[in-house]
Design an enzyme around this catalytic site. Structure first.
Site, PDB file in Angstrom:
ATOM      1  N   ASN A   1       0.846  -1.189   0.000  1.00  0.00           N
ATOM      2  CA  ASN A   1       0.000   0.000   0.000  1.00  0.00           C
ATOM      3  C   ASN A   1       0.887   1.248   0.000  1.00  0.00           C
ATOM      4  O   ASN A   1       2.119   1.144  -0.028  1.00  0.00           O
ATOM      5  CB  ASN A   1      -0.958  -0.023   1.202  1.00  0.00           C
ATOM      6  CG  ASN A   1      -0.214  -0.141   2.523  1.00  0.00           C
ATOM      7  OD1 ASN A   1       0.547   0.736   2.912  1.00  0.00           O
ATOM      8  ND2 ASN A   1      -0.441  -1.262   3.218  1.00  0.00           N
TER       9      ASN A   1
ATOM     10  N   ASP B   1      -4.368  -6.482   4.463  1.00  0.00           N
ATOM     11  CA  ASP B   1      -5.491  -7.320   4.901  1.00  0.00           C
ATOM     12  C   ASP B   1      -5.480  -8.688   4.226  1.00  0.00           C
ATOM     13  O   ASP B   1      -6.038  -9.646   4.756  1.00  0.00           O
ATOM     14  CB  ASP B   1      -6.816  -6.623   4.584  1.00  0.00           C
ATOM     15  CG  ASP B   1      -7.006  -5.361   5.412  1.00  0.00           C
ATOM     16  OD1 ASP B   1      -6.591  -5.357   6.585  1.00  0.00           O
ATOM     17  OD2 ASP B   1      -7.539  -4.371   4.871  1.00  0.00           O
TER      18      ASP B   1
ATOM     19  N   LYS C   1       9.775 -16.355 -10.724  1.00  0.00           N
ATOM     20  CA  LYS C   1       8.987 -15.279 -11.317  1.00  0.00           C
ATOM     21  C   LYS C   1       7.869 -15.844 -12.194  1.00  0.00           C
ATOM     22  O   LYS C   1       8.107 -16.710 -13.037  1.00  0.00           O
ATOM     23  CB  LYS C   1       9.893 -14.371 -12.150  1.00  0.00           C
ATOM     24  CG  LYS C   1       9.145 -13.235 -12.832  1.00  0.00           C
ATOM     25  CD  LYS C   1      10.078 -12.417 -13.712  1.00  0.00           C
ATOM     26  CE  LYS C   1       9.295 -11.362 -14.482  1.00  0.00           C
ATOM     27  NZ  LYS C   1      10.161 -10.579 -15.379  1.00  0.00           N
TER      28      LYS C   1
ATOM     29  N   PHE D   1      -4.802   2.948  14.691  1.00  0.00           N
ATOM     30  CA  PHE D   1      -4.985   3.966  13.658  1.00  0.00           C
ATOM     31  C   PHE D   1      -5.977   3.434  12.642  1.00  0.00           C
ATOM     32  O   PHE D   1      -5.997   2.227  12.361  1.00  0.00           O
ATOM     33  CB  PHE D   1      -3.664   4.271  12.948  1.00  0.00           C
ATOM     34  CG  PHE D   1      -2.849   5.360  13.590  1.00  0.00           C
ATOM     35  CD1 PHE D   1      -2.771   6.623  13.022  1.00  0.00           C
ATOM     36  CD2 PHE D   1      -2.161   5.120  14.769  1.00  0.00           C
ATOM     37  CE1 PHE D   1      -2.015   7.624  13.601  1.00  0.00           C
ATOM     38  CE2 PHE D   1      -1.407   6.116  15.365  1.00  0.00           C
ATOM     39  CZ  PHE D   1      -1.327   7.378  14.782  1.00  0.00           C
TER      40      PHE D   1
ATOM     41  N   LYS E   1     -14.235   0.159  14.909  1.00  0.00           N
ATOM     42  CA  LYS E   1     -12.991  -0.570  15.178  1.00  0.00           C
ATOM     43  C   LYS E   1     -12.602  -0.465  16.649  1.00  0.00           C
ATOM     44  O   LYS E   1     -12.108  -1.428  17.240  1.00  0.00           O
ATOM     45  CB  LYS E   1     -11.869  -0.034  14.293  1.00  0.00           C
ATOM     46  CG  LYS E   1     -12.026  -0.376  12.820  1.00  0.00           C
ATOM     47  CD  LYS E   1     -10.875   0.191  11.981  1.00  0.00           C
ATOM     48  CE  LYS E   1     -11.049  -0.172  10.516  1.00  0.00           C
ATOM     49  NZ  LYS E   1      -9.957   0.394   9.670  1.00  0.00           N
TER      50      LYS E   1
ATOM     51  N   LYS F   1     -12.433  -4.174  18.466  1.00  0.00           N
ATOM     52  CA  LYS F   1     -11.073  -4.681  18.667  1.00  0.00           C
ATOM     53  C   LYS F   1     -10.545  -4.432  20.081  1.00  0.00           C
ATOM     54  O   LYS F   1      -9.368  -4.646  20.357  1.00  0.00           O
ATOM     55  CB  LYS F   1     -10.138  -4.073  17.623  1.00  0.00           C
ATOM     56  CG  LYS F   1     -10.554  -4.447  16.201  1.00  0.00           C
ATOM     57  CD  LYS F   1      -9.582  -3.957  15.146  1.00  0.00           C
ATOM     58  CE  LYS F   1     -10.076  -4.338  13.754  1.00  0.00           C
ATOM     59  NZ  LYS F   1      -9.125  -3.991  12.684  1.00  0.00           N
TER      60      LYS F   1
END
Length: 407
Positions: free
Chosen positions: A213, A282, A292, A326, A340, A344
């Protein structure tokens, strides 16, 4: 009571005429109550016999990487782990060059490469050597890597020149060390262990491709640096980023979500505060190919599987830790953050809309909202991530004090 009482200080002595000042430094540190151990280079032993430092420190002196005084441990690793603070004094141009370039060809440089303790470097050399472009470049690299320098003084040098390059006086070095430990004692996170995760993770598809990301790690690194400044013993667990190591942190580098989970769990039991700012993938490929993957005609697909939710795992195992998450969102940030926080078992969550022009991935600024388990909401306007990190931790410390007081 001396601020240095029982502090473990490792003095690395490299070869220059200023070695005689290192003898005085070791003596004064020992007199102040510190436990001092000394490593010498071969060049340093040309100026002073190791026995002198042994007498002053009342500890064995180390100089040979292969001379294992205790068969139960590897000496340079044991010393690296033992130290609360490492001082290189005097630090020659040669030693500075080796450290800056990761060379480990003797006991001193091997130990410095292995330690996660804060390292201070006290240069001593001829004025023209100190001003040489290669030395300037190496010092700049070490600054970027998080080393702290005790600037040399100006005056008459052993070579006959007058200028900058004289090792700072032992009394002044001791005073700086005392100040460093004195500050940490009175800070709000003194005696606390803070674990911070930062950056992205990479989930391998094959040897040349991965899923990741846009996280830069800047916010997490800022949180770690702020925790150190507030007195915490700080562990920074970082995914792959291009950022310098914050001074005073113990940096653990990982790549995948699985590696990050393993590293966090290993540090979790005795942590006081855990700040999970990393943008963990995730999903990961069900199969990571050893070779490869070759391009084929037509479309292709990759089968993905869920990674372990690190924050949820920590919430389920939480005892006395303060757990801070975060949440980077693109819409309804506060609503998703609240969900969240509840699901959590978090104490706090910091949410931000990454589409906001004042923040987001890669930016030097951020705009966030802090949510607490007690139902409070604290918005923070756009500011530098370094400033925001300090403001967030100060607000959390304030909330913890208020909560304890109300109880």
């Amino acid at each position: 009571m001396s601020q240095l009482l029982n502090k473990k200080i490792l003095v690395c002595v490299t070869g220059g005429i200023a070695v005689y000042k290192a003898v005085a430094l070791v003596s004064k540190l020992s007199q102040a109550g510190a436990e001092v151990k000394v490593i010498m280079t071969a060049s340093a032993m040309e100026f002073v016999n190791p026995l002198t430092f042994q007498v002053m420190s009342r500890n064995d002196v180390y100089f040979d990487t292969f001379d294992e005084k205790d068969s139960r441990v590897i000496a340079h690793i044991d010393l690296a782990d033992w130290a609360d603070l490492v001082i290189v004094a005097p630090a020659t141009a040669n030693a500075i060059g080796k450290i800056a370039n990761g060379i480990a060809d003797d006991m001193v440089t091997s130990t410095l490469l292995a330690t996660t303790a804060e390292v201070w470097i006290a240069p001593a050399m001829n004025v023209h050597m100190y001003e040489n472009k290669s030395v300037i470049r190496n010092i700049a690299q070490l600054h970027e890597d998080g080393y702290r320098f005790i600037e040399p003084a100006e005056g008459f040098l052993a070579c006959g020149y007058v200028g900058k390059g004289r090792l700072e006086e032992p009394e002044q070095i001791v005073a700086l060390i005392q100040e460093r430990f004195s500050k940490s004692v009175n800070l709000p996170l003194a005696g606390k262990k803070v674990v911070v995760t930062a950056g992205p993770t990479r989930e391998r598809i094959d040897p040349v491709r991965y899923i990741s990301n846009f996280s830069s790690g800047k916010m997490g690194y800022a949180m770690a640096e702020a925790a150190v400044k507030l007195g915490a013993s700080t562990v920074l667990i970082s995914g792959p980023v291009d950022l310098p190591k914050p001074s005073g942190v113990r940096l653990l580098k990982v790549e995948s979500a699985a590696e990050m989970l393993e590293a966090v769990l290993a540090e979790y039991e005795d942590a006081s505060i855990v700040i999970k700012s990393a943008a963990v993938a995730d999903y990961r490929p069900k199969e990571a190919h050893a070779q490869k993957m070759k391009k084929k005609e037509g479309d292709s697909s990759i089968s993905l599987e869920r990674t372990t939710d690190i924050l949820k795992t920590l919430g389920a195992q939480k005892k006395n830790q303060i757990l801070i998450g975060f949440a980077a969102e693109t819409n309804d940030a506060v609503a998703y953050g609240q969900s969240k926080l509840d699901s959590k078992n978090l104490d706090y969550i910091i949410v931000n809309d990454v589409t906001d022009p004042g923040g987001g991935f890669g930016s030097d600024t951020n705009v966030v909202t802090l949510l607490t388990k007690t139902g409070k909401t604290f918005p923070f306007e756009a500011m530098l991530k370094s400033q925001l990190a300090a403001a967030l931790l100060e607000k959390i410390i304030e909330e913890e004090r208020t909560t304890v007081h109300d109880c």
